[in-house]
Motif scaffolding. Structure first.
Motif, PDB file in Angstrom:
ATOM      1  N   ILE A  87       1.178   9.342  -9.338  1.00  0.00           N
ATOM      2  CA  ILE A  87       1.007   8.455  -8.182  1.00  0.00           C
ATOM      3  C   ILE A  87       0.275   7.188  -8.594  1.00  0.00           C
ATOM      4  O   ILE A  87       0.678   6.068  -8.258  1.00  0.00           O
ATOM      5  CB  ILE A  87       0.247   9.190  -7.057  1.00  0.00           C
ATOM      6  N   ASP A  88      -0.796   7.341  -9.369  1.00  0.00           N
ATOM      7  CA  ASP A  88      -1.565   6.181  -9.816  1.00  0.00           C
ATOM      8  C   ASP A  88      -0.731   5.265 -10.706  1.00  0.00           C
ATOM      9  O   ASP A  88      -0.788   4.033 -10.572  1.00  0.00           O
ATOM     10  CB  ASP A  88      -2.814   6.659 -10.565  1.00  0.00           C
ATOM     11  N   TYR A 112      -2.086   9.319  -1.541  1.00  0.00           N
ATOM     12  CA  TYR A 112      -1.267   8.101  -1.568  1.00  0.00           C
ATOM     13  C   TYR A 112      -2.108   6.909  -1.117  1.00  0.00           C
ATOM     14  O   TYR A 112      -2.068   5.834  -1.724  1.00  0.00           O
ATOM     15  CB  TYR A 112      -0.046   8.221  -0.640  1.00  0.00           C
ATOM     16  N   GLU A 113      -2.879   7.112  -0.054  1.00  0.00           N
ATOM     17  CA  GLU A 113      -3.707   6.018   0.461  1.00  0.00           C
ATOM     18  C   GLU A 113      -4.915   5.768  -0.419  1.00  0.00           C
ATOM     19  O   GLU A 113      -5.272   4.610  -0.682  1.00  0.00           O
ATOM     20  CB  GLU A 113      -4.156   6.320   1.889  1.00  0.00           C
ATOM     21  N   VAL A 114      -5.559   6.825  -0.906  1.00  0.00           N
ATOM     22  CA  VAL A 114      -6.726   6.656  -1.767  1.00  0.00           C
ATOM     23  C   VAL A 114      -6.348   5.885  -3.027  1.00  0.00           C
ATOM     24  O   VAL A 114      -7.038   4.943  -3.439  1.00  0.00           O
ATOM     25  CB  VAL A 114      -7.337   8.022  -2.133  1.00  0.00           C
ATOM     26  N   SER A 115      -5.233   6.274  -3.646  1.00  0.00           N
ATOM     27  CA  SER A 115      -4.792   5.593  -4.868  1.00  0.00           C
ATOM     28  C   SER A 115      -4.413   4.138  -4.578  1.00  0.00           C
ATOM     29  O   SER A 115      -4.668   3.250  -5.396  1.00  0.00           O
ATOM     30  CB  SER A 115      -3.611   6.332  -5.488  1.00  0.00           C
ATOM     31  N   ILE A 121      -3.879  -2.107  -3.194  1.00  0.00           N
ATOM     32  CA  ILE A 121      -2.521  -2.252  -2.663  1.00  0.00           C
ATOM     33  C   ILE A 121      -2.547  -1.957  -1.167  1.00  0.00           C
ATOM     34  O   ILE A 121      -3.068  -0.926  -0.741  1.00  0.00           O
ATOM     35  CB  ILE A 121      -1.531  -1.293  -3.370  1.00  0.00           C
ATOM     36  N   ALA A 122      -1.995  -2.854  -0.376  1.00  0.00           N
ATOM     37  CA  ALA A 122      -1.975  -2.676   1.076  1.00  0.00           C
ATOM     38  C   ALA A 122      -1.048  -1.519   1.459  1.00  0.00           C
ATOM     39  O   ALA A 122      -0.019  -1.289   0.812  1.00  0.00           O
ATOM     40  CB  ALA A 122      -1.515  -3.954   1.756  1.00  0.00           C
ATOM     41  N   PHE A 151       6.426   6.371   0.250  1.00  0.00           N
ATOM     42  CA  PHE A 151       6.006   7.725  -0.131  1.00  0.00           C
ATOM     43  C   PHE A 151       6.394   8.720   0.966  1.00  0.00           C
ATOM     44  O   PHE A 151       6.007   8.554   2.127  1.00  0.00           O
ATOM     45  CB  PHE A 151       4.490   7.791  -0.341  1.00  0.00           C
ATOM     46  N   LEU A 152       7.140   9.746   0.581  1.00  0.00           N
ATOM     47  CA  LEU A 152       7.540  10.805   1.508  1.00  0.00           C
ATOM     48  C   LEU A 152       7.118  12.145   0.919  1.00  0.00           C
ATOM     49  O   LEU A 152       7.309  12.389  -0.273  1.00  0.00           O
ATOM     50  CB  LEU A 152       9.057  10.797   1.728  1.00  0.00           C
TER      51      LEU A 152
END
Length: 354
Positions: A87-88, A112-115, A121-122, A151-152
């Protein structure tokens, strides 16, 4: 949305121009009796193993083994220190800090949001529908010229359900960025994996893991499946020895036990159905959501007293009541038959004590 996917356009300039680190094990890959190229300890290891030597940086033996199980060529496989590393890397390869954005579909996996935040990245959030399915119209409206990744998660965490396959295919066919499908729980699902669709969709990245069904959470070994071009980018960015020797050896040994793992999966699914039925019968449980994972999401009127009561009895579940669309919900991992009985006995006691 109209798919005109071009990987070269999506790739960040600094990554395109990057000269990757070349390790000693990259430069020499054959057999030799005297290895004096990597500044290793020539005397060995206190562990009486080959841990004094650096591991295979591309984990070829492990990828060949996984290839036979997954039906995907080794060149289409990336191995990471958990799925979180993949993900990163996706953010660092394809998203320009302070410029680009990704689309998330809450409630979903929090990394996903933390990374995204770590990489500046918005994120654009398009909530799932009331039945935890994709809002295709909302996703289409959220996409702009700087949207790089969608991301799903399917089966989804924390809801447990699989996303409708035709909805995912609609996004794949019409979005000109990357579509990442996180299949951490796919072994428990009624739906088939998307890794067989890699040749059809050049913008597809599928994440899987050995942490769940394979019972190797402590080893931190995640997998990404994608086109050869995308995998080459992953390998260009990753640290030279991101998967250590012990993890590679233990994973290879574990992958010899497909039948045992399949037995665990069957038992987990059976226990999941029993647990769902038992939870549904409790008066204070308002709804048990259908699950394709190894956990169940249960909605209650007031989850905190239930959670605290279980903690007092050394039974730990996850309070997800503050997660969007999961108000009042507890997420409960499917345990062994004995563990599930202890859980249900404790919940029965809670009902009696109310």
């Amino acid at each position: 949305m109209a798919n005109s996917f071009d990987l070269t356009v999506l790739l960040r300039d600094n990554i395109r121009n990057l000269t990757p680190y070349s390790s000693a094990r990259n430069e020499f890959k054959g057999e030799a009796s005297v290895l004096l190229d990597a500044n290793e300890n020539a005397y060995g290891s206190p562990l009486d193993s080959n841990y004094n030597r650096y591991p295979d940086p591309l984990q070829q033996q492990l990828k060949v083994k996984l290839s036979g199980i997954k039906g995907v060529p080794p060149r289409n496989i990336f191995l990471g220190n958990g799925s979180d590393e993949a993900i990163d890397i996706l953010y660092r390869a394809f998203c320009r800090p302070g410029v680009d954005n990704v689309i998330l579909v809450p409630p979903t996996y929090g990394m996903y949001e933390v990374s995204a935040n770590i990489n500046d990245i918005a994120t654009k959030k398009v909530n799932l529908t009331a039945d935890f399915q994709l809002n295709l119209e909302g996703i289409a409206e959220a996409i702009d010229a700087h949207t790089r990744i969608i991301f799903l998660c399917s089966p989804n965490n924390p809801t447990g359900n699989s996303l409708h396959r035709e909805d995912v295919e609609t996004i794949l066919a019409n979005f000109n960025g990357l579509v990442v499908i996180d299949e951490a729980y796919i072994n428990y699902s009624r739906q088939k994996t998307f890794i067989q669709e890699l040749t059809e969709y050049s913008n597809l990245v599928v994440l899987q893991t050995l942490s769940k069904a394979w019972g190797l959470a402590g080893l931190r070994l995640g997998m990404a499946f994608a086109s050869e071009e995308i995998i080459e980018i992953f390998n260009k960015i990753k640290p030279p020895y991101n998967i250590n020797q012990a993890t590679q050896e233990l994973a290879l040994k574990a992958l010899e036990n497909v039948d045992k793992v399949n037995g665990w999966i069957r038992e987990t699914v059976s226990e999941r159905d029993k647990l769902s039925a038992g939870l549904s019968a409790l008066e204070f449980v308002l709804h048990v959501y259908p699950s394709d994972a190894n956990f169940i999401l249960a909605k209650t009127a007031n989850p905190r007293p239930i959670y605290d009561y279980l903690v007092e009895r050394s039974v730990i579940v996850r309070d997800r009541s503050k997660v969007e669309l999961c108000e009042g919900c507890l997420r409960i991992t499917v345990g062994t038959p004995d563990e599930n009985k202890l859980l249900m006995d404790a919940l029965g006691e809670f009902a009696f004590a109310r």
